[in-house]
Design an enzyme around this catalytic site. Structure first.
Site, mmCIF file in Angstrom:
data_model
loop_
_atom_site.group_PDB
_atom_site.id
_atom_site.type_symbol
_atom_site.label_atom_id
_atom_site.label_comp_id
_atom_site.label_asym_id
_atom_site.label_seq_id
_atom_site.Cartn_x
_atom_site.Cartn_y
_atom_site.Cartn_z
ATOM 1 N N GLY A 40 4.329 -8.598 -27.449
ATOM 2 C CA GLY A 40 2.862 -9.294 -28.029
ATOM 3 C C GLY A 40 2.844 -9.258 -29.779
ATOM 4 N N LYS B 296 0.804 -1.146 0.076
ATOM 5 C CA LYS B 296 -0.270 0.390 0.480
ATOM 6 C C LYS B 296 1.262 1.500 0.155
ATOM 7 C CE LYS B 296 -3.654 2.098 1.759
ATOM 8 N NZ LYS B 296 -4.841 2.567 3.738
ATOM 9 N N LYS C 182 -6.515 -7.540 -1.140
ATOM 10 C CA LYS C 182 -6.411 -9.167 -1.466
ATOM 11 C C LYS C 182 -4.882 -9.638 -1.671
ATOM 12 C CE LYS C 182 -10.206 -7.391 -4.666
ATOM 13 N NZ LYS C 182 -10.795 -6.453 -3.983
#
Length: 335
Positions: free
Chosen positions: A189, A60, A72
């Site tokens: 990609g 955080k 999470k």
């Protein structure tokens, strides 16, 4: 652009892979782009963190990691999994939509429509090719190839072919391979090429021949193998490096070539080099300095906030200079 991000091989690869998977769910299934951007930004920041993250509280402290994402991370570190992701994976509709969007040409809406019709797998798609458009059929044909990342060494060879053929046609052409490749990525990609020529400016008439000549030349040398779409300023297609023998063929790769007016070229190069987060930060800094930047131009903002005429740009450096920002080499823009 590529549909898939590289799996993370960093100290915090498990966390970043989790965040990327959540991001893809928000984009493809929920279509919540703000959440998609938040997860992607957090994943990008954590991927560059030089220490192994031991708690959500530690994460955080990084920009872009809020309370919910930190929670999470705590759950993932404690259990090795995330309940939300487990539920998503178990939901047949969500996982099918997510999967189908990996096929080039199938976006979230098309994927949902196909899933509603009971088409959920590659096998289903192959049995229902009549429901697919030309772009999607090519995406299906080369699905396995397009899933593979392109190693930098292969990208360098592809770049050599494109730049050599372009210069053979006309030395006045300028071409740049952008995207993560230009930022020094070890794999890409797809191949994203920007093209310009002094005869084409934003003031001149359209010059589609400048693009089409390059495409035809790359087809002639058997580098471009398939066409997805060919417009006046953008070509989308498939390419393949020639191999020494048939047994060791290179995979087919996605290639986009954009023709950009000469006076807008370097704004385009800056934008398509990225990263997305770097571009957002640069646009925000430009606004603070009284300018607006997009993929076409940089323009000064008047006192009323109305943008003025585009400023002359002959290099990326010019754009940094206008907004009084230290120049960053492409390799330093992967935020």
């Amino acid at each position: 652009m590529s549909k898939r991000k590289a799996p993370q091989e960093t100290l915090n690869g498990g966390i970043t892979d989790m965040l990327v998977e959540l991001a893809n769910f928000e984009k493809n299934v929920s279509q919540a782009i703000h959440k998609y951007n938040a997860y992607r930004k957090a994943a990008s920041v954590i991927a560059k963190y030089p220490h192994k993250i031991k708690s959500g509280a530690e994460a955080k402290k990084l920009p872009g990691v809020g309370t919910k994402i930190a929670e999470k991370i705590d759950e993932f570190l404690a259990t090795g999994k995330l309940r939300k992701l487990e539920k998503i994976r178990q939901d047949d509709t969500s996982s099918s939509i997510n999967f189908l969007t990996r096929v080039t040409g199938i976006g979230p809406s098309a994927a949902r429509k196909l899933v509603d019709e009971g088409i959920k797998t590659l096998e289903d798609l192959r049995k229902n090719e009549d429901k697919l458009n030309h772009h999607q059929r090519i995406g299906l044909k080369y699905f396995e190839d397009f899933e593979k990342r392109i190693p930098r060494e292969e990208m360098l060879q592809m770049q050599d072919i494109v730049l050599n053929e372009v210069k053979k046609l006309d030395p006045e052409y300028i071409a740049t391979v952008c995207g993560s490749f230009r930022r020094g990525a070890e794999s890409s990609g797809d191949m994203d090429v920007l093209l310009t020529h002094p005869n084409f400016t934003s003031e001149s008439s359209k010059q589609p021949k400048l693009l089409h000549r390059v495409v035809e030349q790359l087809q002639k040398v058997r580098f471009i193998t398939d066409t997805l779409s060919k417009g006046e300023t953008k070509f989308m297609g498939v390419c393949q490096l020639p191999s020494e023998n048939d047994e060791n063929e290179y995979p087919h790769r996605r290639i986009d070539i954009r023709l950009i007016p000469k006076d807008q070229y370097y704004c385009g190069v800056l934008y398509f080099t990225g990263s997305d987060i770097f571009n957002k930060n640069m646009r925000a800094h430009a606004l603070e300095k009284g300018f607006t930047i997009n993929e076409y131009t940089i323009r000064p903002l008047g006192v009323t906030g109305v943008a003025g005429e585009p400023l002359p740009v002959d290099s990326e450096q010019d754009i940094f200079d206008y907004i009084q920002w230290r120049y960053r080499e492409p390799k330093d823009r992967s935020e």
